[in-house]
Enzyme design. Structure first.
Site, PDB file in Angstrom:
ATOM      1  CG  ASP A 139      56.045  41.546  26.429  1.00  0.00           C
ATOM      2  OD1 ASP A 139      55.743  42.625  26.954  1.00  0.00           O
ATOM      3  OD2 ASP A 139      56.641  41.448  25.329  1.00  0.00           O
TER       4      ASP A 139
ATOM      5  CD  GLU B 114      52.141  44.367  27.851  1.00  0.00           C
ATOM      6  OE1 GLU B 114      52.488  45.534  28.116  1.00  0.00           O
ATOM      7  OE2 GLU B 114      52.896  43.543  27.300  1.00  0.00           O
TER       8      GLU B 114
END
Length: 684
Positions: free
Chosen positions: A306, A376
């Protein structure tokens, strides 16, 4: 005593006699005239000859070794035996050589994250099993059949860790615990075991940039504990001057918050309840490595890393340059007001990722248990930064970074624009790497709302026929749209800062049926977000019964992608693009079956002329159309009609390939050829 072998009426007779030299001499002298005695004496002295005299006897079962050896040495037995021996040896060696050759020439097998779409489950909204209005782990367990129905092998589930839920689970209080809202660790273990028993793979979120301000590490860092005091980014400030620099949070306003307990400010690139970890401290790196090992040890198959671009910040803490230099510094409160030169993609970031990749590789040594890593990072226009997450030819990082460039598709719905977005990735991707595609996630508006509902079928066809791994956000397979949210219904913290920035509209409950709450929750009249009012017609149950539905077409294409070599690992060749249509080929050298994909993203009907593509046959048959009326039709390549929002997959048979003569228009991750005679792939 001697033995005698004789043939009597085709039968073998074994007799014996005694040689007595004295007796023979006496008889010779007596010269008896008795015929019977003479006959008896003759029999008594007739005995077995030597083995060399056995010329009249054929081999027979149970023969003594002397006879066996006699015959086995004869040419008519010895030569065939030797021929058979050397022939067997030659065949064995040839088989071994062929096996080694096939193995050496065989291309690498596709891994589990390459053979099917990755299906993104936003846990709060997928399925509520206990009636509290919020989705949970048992709810996912209940729907495992659905993934198999869709030909899905890889499932990514959003965070379920223990959390105060200030950012709906992305503010983690304990990385090794399940939040009671989503279930228990036993629920997780049962879900994972059942997924593995079905051949499904589980990807979970890894959230390394920050923790919750309720995490024990932060509490200890606040109080200045010697071990934990540098676990977070602290800077000197005071209650009246709480901005060590001009850095701004992703959610807006200053990235710094004053902590009265410690008497300093801490950095948070997101909510103030999400303090940033200090990865320049080796102990922090070790702590997060241990978290990774914990979940890998449980058997998870991969991580989605993330917001990795935020992991490190510049140690000098200088002000970031303003986008508008003339804007008063005190009014810089939006994330978009600054160039984030000192808070994203800092030196050392990729070293962290490579170490995590190396640790995951340790857990990938078990056959069939490869651990997948996807990163990401929203790098906007800096595509070169995104490509760095692939790693280098010598050092690997992620299997792929998420490709966010198709999120720009709604800006200009046209064939040429789609071609540009596809090539933006393909032209910049390092050679031999594996691409991926997505048009939505839990942070982005649903494509059915931003691009128009009529384009959802053709967009799904695009994702499932391009090379690489498609990523499907839950509900995209049935055409789910955004919901309208009133200010009082906002749950997203970003929306509480700015109602127009709320991500709640794309997070509405999954539409399973026309029953109460769209089948998402059967035991409550209230769900955590409202259900879309169109659920009575747009739902899984209704579309399962309709052969022409979004769901039916998604299922057909995902199955075709899985079974057709030219789609899952063949060449992609761009052959046409204009204001309406984007068209490309999918082919594999040596395989007679190939596909032409024609996608109309324009606002009008179009007739595509591909007569200049000499490698195409004159006529092509429609294998599937997003408009069922075209299924099975045969079109001339000079006139392929499509309506606005229609997509066609046309099948044709030929061994004439497009890619050898047009290398600039074609791409393949790893070249392979098909040997039809033996039904095998080989490296060519």
């Amino acid at each position: 005593m001697s033995l005698k072998l004789g043939l009597n009426d085709g039968k073998i007779e074994l007799t014996g006699c005694i040689r007595n030299v004295g007796y023979e001499e006496k008889e010779d002298r007596a010269a008896t005239t008795d015929p019977a005695a003479e006959k008896r004496d003759s029999t008594a002295v007739t005995c077995i000859p030597d083995a060399a005299d056995y010329t009249q006897i054929k081999p027979y079962a149970g023969m003594p070794k002397e006879v066996l050896l006699l015959y086995s040495r004869r040419a008519r037995y010895r030569v065939p035996r030797e021929v058979l021996f050397w022939l067997t040896l030659a065949c064995t060696l040839a088989l071994v050589a062929l096996t080694v050759t096939v193995i050496a020439l065989s291309p690498r097998c596709l891994s589990w994250w390459q053979v099917s779409p990755v299906y993104h489950v936003y846990l709060r909204s997928f399925r509520d099993s206990d009636g509290d209005g919020v989705g949970d782990l048992k709810g996912v367990h209940e729907k495992l059949d659905y993934f198999q129905y869709l030909n899905i092998k890889s499932v990514w589930i959003s965070p379920f860790f223990k959390s105060p839920m200030k950012d709906l689970g992305y503010d983690v209080e304990d990385f090794r615990a399940i939040d009671p809202l989503f279930g228990t660790m036993e629920d997780f273990d049962e879900l994972l075991a059942e997924m593995h028993s079905r051949g499904l793979k589980l990807i979970i979120d890894f959230i390394p940039n920050h923790t919750s301000d309720r995490h024990s590490w932060f509490n200890l860092s606040q109080t200045g504990d010697e071990r934990y005091k540098d676990y977070y980014m602290w800077a000197d400030c005071n209650a009246s001057a709480t901005r060590p620099n001009n850095w701004v949070s992703v959610f807006g306003e200053s990235s710094w918050t004053y902590d009265a307990v410690r008497g300093q400010c801490y950095l948070h690139q997101f909510l103030k309840e999400q303090p940033d970890l200090n990865f320049r401290n080796p102990q922090v790196h070790n702590e997060m490595m241990d978290v990774m090992r914990f979940w890998l040890g449980k058997g998870v198959d991969g991580f989605r890393m993330d917001e990795v671009q935020h992991l490190l910040e510049a140690a000098h803490l200088r002000d970031e340059p303003q986008v508008d230099p003339d804007k008063p510094p005190e009014s810089v409160m939006s994330y978009w007001d600054l160039h984030h030169d000192y808070t994203t993609s800092q030196l050392g970031l990729h070293d962290l990722l490579r170490e995590w990749r190396a640790e995951m590789d340790v857990y990938s040594r078990e056959p069939g248990r490869y651990r997948f890593m996807v990163t990401e990072s929203y790098d906007r226009q800096e595509v070169d930064k995104t490509m760095m997450y692939y790693g280098t030819p010598l050092v690997k990082e992620s299997d792929f970074p998420f490709n966010f460039y198709l999120l720009d598709l709604p800006q200009n719905i046209s064939g040429s624009w789609v071609q540009y977005l596809v090539h933006r990735w393909m032209d910049n991707m390092p050679k031999g790497q594996w691409p991926n595609w997505l048009v939505g996630n839990h942070d982005q508006p649903r494509i059915a709302s931003t691009a128009s509902y009529k384009y959802t079928r053709v967009i799904n066809m695009l994702l499932l026929t391009l090379p690489g791994t498609p990523n499907t956000y839950y509900g995209e397979e049935i055409g789910m749209e955004n919901i309208n949210i009133t200010e009082s219904q906002i749950q997203d913290p970003a929306g509480k800062y700015n109602a127009s920035a709320s991500r709640d509209p794309e997070r509405s409950p999954m539409q399973w049926s026309a029953e109460m709450n769209a089948g998402f929750s059967e035991q409550t009249n209230r769900t955590w977000l409202p259900v879309h009012p169109g659920y009575t017609s747009i739902n899984v149950e209704a579309q399962k019964a309709d052969e022409g539905s979004h769901l039916a077409q998604y299922r057909f294409l995902s199955g075709l992608r899985k079974s057709a070599l030219s789609l899952n690992r063949g060449w992609f060749c761009d052959v046409h693009a204009d204001a309406d249509v984007f068209s490309y080929l999918r082919e594999l050298d040596g395989l007679g079956r190939a596909f032409l994909v024609v996608l109309n993203f324009g606002g009008r009907s179009a007739a595509t002329d591909l007569s200049s593509v000499a490698e195409l046959p004159e006529r092509l048959k429609v294998l599937m159309s997003t408009d069922r009326e075209s299924d099975g039709k045969v079109f001339k390549k000079s006139h392929i009609p499509t309506a606005s929002g229609e997509g066609l997959v046309l099948e044709y048979s030929t061994h004439t390939r497009f890619n050898p003569n047009h290398p600039g228009q074609c791409y393949v991750s790893e070249k392979a050829c098909y040997l039809e005679a033996f039904d095998i792939l080989y490296t060519c």
